[in-house]
Design a protein around this motif. Structure first.
Motif, mmCIF file in Angstrom:
data_model
loop_
_atom_site.group_PDB
_atom_site.id
_atom_site.type_symbol
_atom_site.label_atom_id
_atom_site.label_comp_id
_atom_site.label_asym_id
_atom_site.label_seq_id
_atom_site.Cartn_x
_atom_site.Cartn_y
_atom_site.Cartn_z
ATOM 1 N N ILE A 1 0.812 -1.212 0.000
ATOM 2 C CA ILE A 1 0.000 0.000 0.000
ATOM 3 C C ILE A 1 0.844 1.260 0.000
ATOM 4 O O ILE A 1 0.416 2.311 -0.503
ATOM 5 N N SER A 2 2.066 1.199 0.529
ATOM 6 C CA SER A 2 2.916 2.392 0.526
ATOM 7 C C SER A 2 3.223 2.829 -0.896
ATOM 8 O O SER A 2 3.314 4.032 -1.176
ATOM 9 N N THR A 3 3.353 1.886 -1.796
ATOM 10 C CA THR A 3 3.604 2.218 -3.200
ATOM 11 C C THR A 3 2.331 2.694 -3.882
ATOM 12 O O THR A 3 2.336 3.698 -4.612
ATOM 13 N N SER A 4 1.228 2.004 -3.660
ATOM 14 C CA SER A 4 -0.024 2.351 -4.346
ATOM 15 C C SER A 4 -0.537 3.722 -3.936
ATOM 16 O O SER A 4 -0.996 4.500 -4.785
ATOM 17 N N LEU A 5 -0.464 4.046 -2.642
ATOM 18 C CA LEU A 5 -0.901 5.373 -2.211
ATOM 19 C C LEU A 5 0.001 6.454 -2.791
ATOM 20 O O LEU A 5 -0.471 7.522 -3.207
ATOM 21 N N ALA A 6 1.295 6.182 -2.829
ATOM 22 C CA ALA A 6 2.221 7.151 -3.417
ATOM 23 C C ALA A 6 1.919 7.370 -4.895
ATOM 24 O O ALA A 6 2.036 8.497 -5.408
ATOM 25 N N MET A 7 1.507 6.319 -5.584
ATOM 26 C CA MET A 7 1.173 6.436 -7.011
ATOM 27 C C MET A 7 -0.005 7.379 -7.232
ATOM 28 O O MET A 7 -0.049 8.104 -8.233
ATOM 29 N N LEU A 8 -0.962 7.374 -6.317
ATOM 30 C CA LEU A 8 -2.132 8.242 -6.462
ATOM 31 C C LEU A 8 -1.731 9.708 -6.410
ATOM 32 O O LEU A 8 -2.205 10.526 -7.210
ATOM 33 N N ILE A 9 -0.860 10.056 -5.462
ATOM 34 C CA ILE A 9 -0.401 11.442 -5.369
ATOM 35 C C ILE A 9 0.521 11.776 -6.531
ATOM 36 O O ILE A 9 0.411 12.844 -7.146
ATOM 37 N N ALA A 10 1.429 10.872 -6.856
ATOM 38 C CA ALA A 10 2.366 11.124 -7.963
ATOM 39 C C ALA A 10 1.629 11.357 -9.268
ATOM 40 O O ALA A 10 2.060 12.162 -10.104
ATOM 41 N N GLU A 11 0.513 10.650 -9.446
ATOM 42 C CA GLU A 11 -0.270 10.801 -10.676
ATOM 43 C C GLU A 11 -0.775 12.224 -10.843
ATOM 44 O O GLU A 11 -0.565 12.864 -11.881
ATOM 45 N N GLU A 12 -1.451 12.728 -9.833
ATOM 46 C CA GLU A 12 -2.050 14.057 -9.948
ATOM 47 C C GLU A 12 -1.014 15.164 -9.810
ATOM 48 O O GLU A 12 -1.221 16.277 -10.298
ATOM 49 N N LEU A 13 0.095 14.874 -9.173
ATOM 50 C CA LEU A 13 1.158 15.867 -8.997
ATOM 51 C C LEU A 13 2.067 15.953 -10.218
ATOM 52 O O LEU A 13 2.780 16.941 -10.399
ATOM 53 N N ASP A 14 2.026 14.926 -11.072
ATOM 54 C CA ASP A 14 2.999 14.808 -12.171
ATOM 55 C C ASP A 14 4.417 14.813 -11.607
ATOM 56 O O ASP A 14 5.306 15.541 -12.053
ATOM 57 N N ALA A 15 4.623 13.971 -10.610
ATOM 58 C CA ALA A 15 5.892 13.954 -9.892
ATOM 59 C C ALA A 15 6.941 13.123 -10.614
ATOM 60 O O ALA A 15 6.629 12.295 -11.481
ATOM 61 N N ASP A 16 8.186 13.359 -10.231
ATOM 62 C CA ASP A 16 9.301 12.511 -10.637
ATOM 63 C C ASP A 16 9.334 11.337 -9.650
ATOM 64 O O ASP A 16 9.605 11.517 -8.466
#
Length: 740
Positions: free
Chosen positions: A78-93
């Protein structure tokens, strides 16, 4: 009086929702002092230099995006999946993403349960919108800051891989963090369209893998401080036993033993190290008040369950009159199914470190129930709840054991610290947890089903017998309706082909025993799916129908079930010839908001142990965040359920648990692992759960396959108690009536 309580886990989640749900931006996450998760190696930026628009992320001057996890990592990814949700909308590196555990705080409360907890396979379902909104909020502020600095229109700015780009100019998120932090937080943001997703739905390597591979990951058992003592508690030999008297003279003579204290659960031995504490505990002389638990014996357990089934129980569902329909039915099938008590048996035994001072209580452990534990510690110590600090660590497995609603192992550790006045880590051995912990309750399900000439159920009579896991816990008010624990019959009365039957009566008999029971992976579905999908197989053979064809009829008005069934039949080569002694079995059921089907292929050959050759799984879990995570969890579901099917069982003799470790509470070995192939059904539905989605299905898939191979019907687990080679014969057409 007619009653019908259509209650499932989705409804339970809905009913327990509080006003704490949604995007919370009331305060920011401060620079957290003290020990932090090793996943987050980057230094925290100085206050005022970071962008922290909400409680879930902050961006430092170096561009590092630190995401705060409202749910704990226990191997489920879940630590990866939750991070993916924020990274998606943030357009993060993605290379600059770090994660850390959340402190105990209202902002991190589960959007549906009203406490800060991880459970019910609900992490993605509950956070899918909240975490995306958090990322989109930060992105909007970064774009606004960039537009201001570059004197550009916000509409002309775009984001990509950690940068805001305007024409031929671009600024990194780190460069913009301080300016963005000074801007007002937008009240509303626009989320990406599904077609624009770059992270969600793509396979991403897990963030926690490197530190777990190189040994840097910190689990609760790894916690150590100078001067810390280790405690082991001598607990009663039977459930509910109380200390009458004890003699610690021999214990205190053992080198390294420092103190012996009485706590509500027994007698604790504190020592310089684990071995001294263990030897000291062995030397204790305790006289126990055993209580009523001594009457519990597994040798007579099934007989008692059957007697209770004969007596009847409280009504869960009652419509029409099935007894009037049975004489008119074309077929009547009667059967009962039994499962034993089970231990959770996580790989990391329970542990909890507590430092208690006059004005503060600090706790280091791996837990799924952060605020429950915080409140328990507050109650025990008398300290304000804000003075109790939980430092959550990696969890070395749980399967529900660290999701106990009564905070048993944390309570005990706080009691030890309070009684001793020491900084102390309370440790459970493997034997402690298997012999004195919480269990999945044993259950019996008895059915009498009337079928019409086409084989469809037209009368349904059922009684279930087993202890309640919700009674006495925080969710009792919504989970126990008119005395009926809805999790005891989870999924049984809400499945499509049952809830539409006009004549049905479902009852529940709930024993009150001193055996401690609580959540076990998949909760009620861990035993109800075995009963239901075994029964459906029996109904299919009773009317001379192929098990897949029969389920097509049952699920004709349930499109998601049906699609899973069709793909499963195709991918497993259902109906294709198999070698002699081989058989295929199937099970399809909705669990935790997902639809999972399993086909198992087994071989039962003379003078050879049962061999599970292959398992095919199809999962419709709605919108998929990380496909790799889904496949890994399906493997985990299947192997955990397969261990239960083959070997696992807790038995009692005069109240004493007979198993003590992995030698006699056996779990699946690597050489017994079948080939597993999982197929993910494409879907735009909201995310469902995956942590418990197929635990129950593998059990009847195996026993149904054994029947297909041998004609021997298995109605109780584990398989280790059955002689699969006795009285074998090819599967024959079932008679119109089949008995227990």
């Amino acid at each position: 009086m007619t009653t019908s309580h259509m209650f499932n886990r989705r409804q339970f989640i809905k009913d327990t929702a509080l006003a704490t749900s949604g995007l919370i931006i009331a305060f920011t996450v401060p620079a957290l002092a003290g020990k932090r998760r090793l996943l987050d190696q980057a230094p925290i930026a100085a206050p005022g230099k970071i962008l922290a628009p909400n409680t879930f992320l902050r961006i430092g001057p170096d561009g590092t995006v630190t995401i705060t996890l409202s749910h704990c990592e226990m191997g489920q990814g879940i630590s990866t999946s939750l991070a993916m949700l924020i990274a998606e909308e943030l357009d993060a590196d993605w290379q600059k993403i770090k994660v850390e555990d959340a402190p105990a705080a209202l902002a991190y409360y589960h959007t549906m349960y009203g406490t800060q907890r991880t459970g019910g396979s609900s992490s993605l379902l509950s956070e899918f919108d909240r975490y995306r909104n958090a990322g989109a909020t930060a992105r909007a502020m970064l774009v606004q800051a960039a537009a201001k600095r570059l004197q550009a229109d916000v509409k002309d700015c775009k984001t990509e891989n950690g940068y805001v780009i305007a024409g031929d100019k671009k600024l990194s998120y780190g460069e913009l963090a301080e300016e963005a932090a000074a801007l007002p937080v937008p009240r509303e943001v626009t989320l990406k369209e599904r077609t624009d997703w770059k992270f969600i739905g793509k396979p991403i390597k897990r963030l926690d893998t490197p530190v777990k591979v190189n040994g840097e990951a910190i689990f609760g058992m790894d916690i150590h401080f100078p001067g810390m003592l280790t405690a082991l508690v001598a607990r009663g030999p039977v459930p509910g036993a109380k200390v009458k008297t004890y003699n610690a003279k021999a214990t205190l003579a053992i080198p390294g033993v420092r103190q012996v204290v009485v706590v509500p659960t027994g007698v604790a031995v504190l020592a310089d190290n684990f071995w001294a504490a263990k030897k000291g505990r062995e030397a204790l002389k305790i006289d126990w008040e055993l209580g009523q638990a001594v009457r519990i014996n597994s040798a007579t357990l099934l007989s008692e369950f059957r007697q209770r089934a004969d007596e009847g129980g409280l009504v869960a569902t009652n419509t029409g009159n099935p007894e009037n329909v049975f004489p008119k039915a074309a077929h009547v099938v009667e059967a009962e199914y039994f499962q034993p008590f089970l231990a959770h048996a996580p790989m990391e035994p329970l542990n909890c470190t507590v430092q208690l001072t006059a004005d503060k209580c600090e706790i280091w452990t791996g837990t799924q129930t952060v605020t429950d534990d915080q409140k328990a510690a507050s109650d025990i110590t008398g300290l304000p709840i804000d003075n109790v600090f939980i430092h959550n660590q990696f969890l070395g497995g749980s399967f529900g054991r660290r999701n106990i609603t009564r905070s048993d192992f944390v309570r005990e550790a706080v009691e030890v610290a309070k009684a001793s006045g020491k900084l102390v880590k309370t440790v459970w051995t493997r034997e402690d947890d298997i012999q004195g912990g919480m269990y999945r309750p044993a259950f019996l399900h008895r059915f009498k089903i009337g079928l019409d000439s086409a084989g469809a159920p037209i009368a349904w009579k059922q009684i279930s017998v087993g202890q309640s896991v919700m009674t006495g816990g925080p969710f009792e008010k919504v989970a126990v309706i008119n005395g009926v624990d809805q999790f005891s019959i989870e999924g049984m009365h809400t499945v499509e082909y049952v809830k539409s039957i006009p004549d049905q009566r479902i009852e529940l008999n709930t024993p009150v025993w001193p055996i401690s029971v609580d959540n076990w992976r998949a909760v009620g579905l861990s035993h109800t799916i075995f009963a239901m999908e075994s029964l459906i197989d029996e109904l299919a053979y009773a009317v001379k129908k192929d098990p897949v064809e029969y389920r097509r009829m049952l699920y004709r008005d349930a499109p998601r079930h049906l699609k899973v069934l069709e793909m499963l039949a195709e991918k497993s080569n259902w109906g294709q010839p198999l070698p002699a002694g081989h058989g295929r079995g199937i099970a399809v059921f909705e669990a935790v908001g997902s639809y999972a089907g399993v086909v198992a292929e087994v071989a039962v050959m003379k003078d050879m142990p049962l061999k599970v050759h292959k398992v095919t799984c199809v999962i419709d879990c709605g919108t998929v965040v990380n496909p790799d995570g889904v496949i890994a969890q399906m493997d985990s579901n299947i192997l955990y359920g397969l261990s239960t099917t083959m070997y696992s069982e807790i038995t009692f003799k005069a109240g004493r648990v007979q198993q003590s470790g992995f030698l006699d509470y056996k779990v699946l070995r690597m050489n017994e692992t079948p080939g597993i192939e999982t197929f993910i059904m494409p879907s735009n539905e909201k995310p469902g759960g995956i942590g418990e989605a197929a635990v129950g299905q593998i059990m009847p898939a195996i026993t149904n396959a054994i029947f297909a191979a041998t004609g021997k019907r298995i109605r109780s687990l584990p398989l280790a108690k059955h002689d699969l080679h006795a009285e074998q014969h090819a599967p024959e057409v079932r008679l119109e009536k089949t008995g227990v």
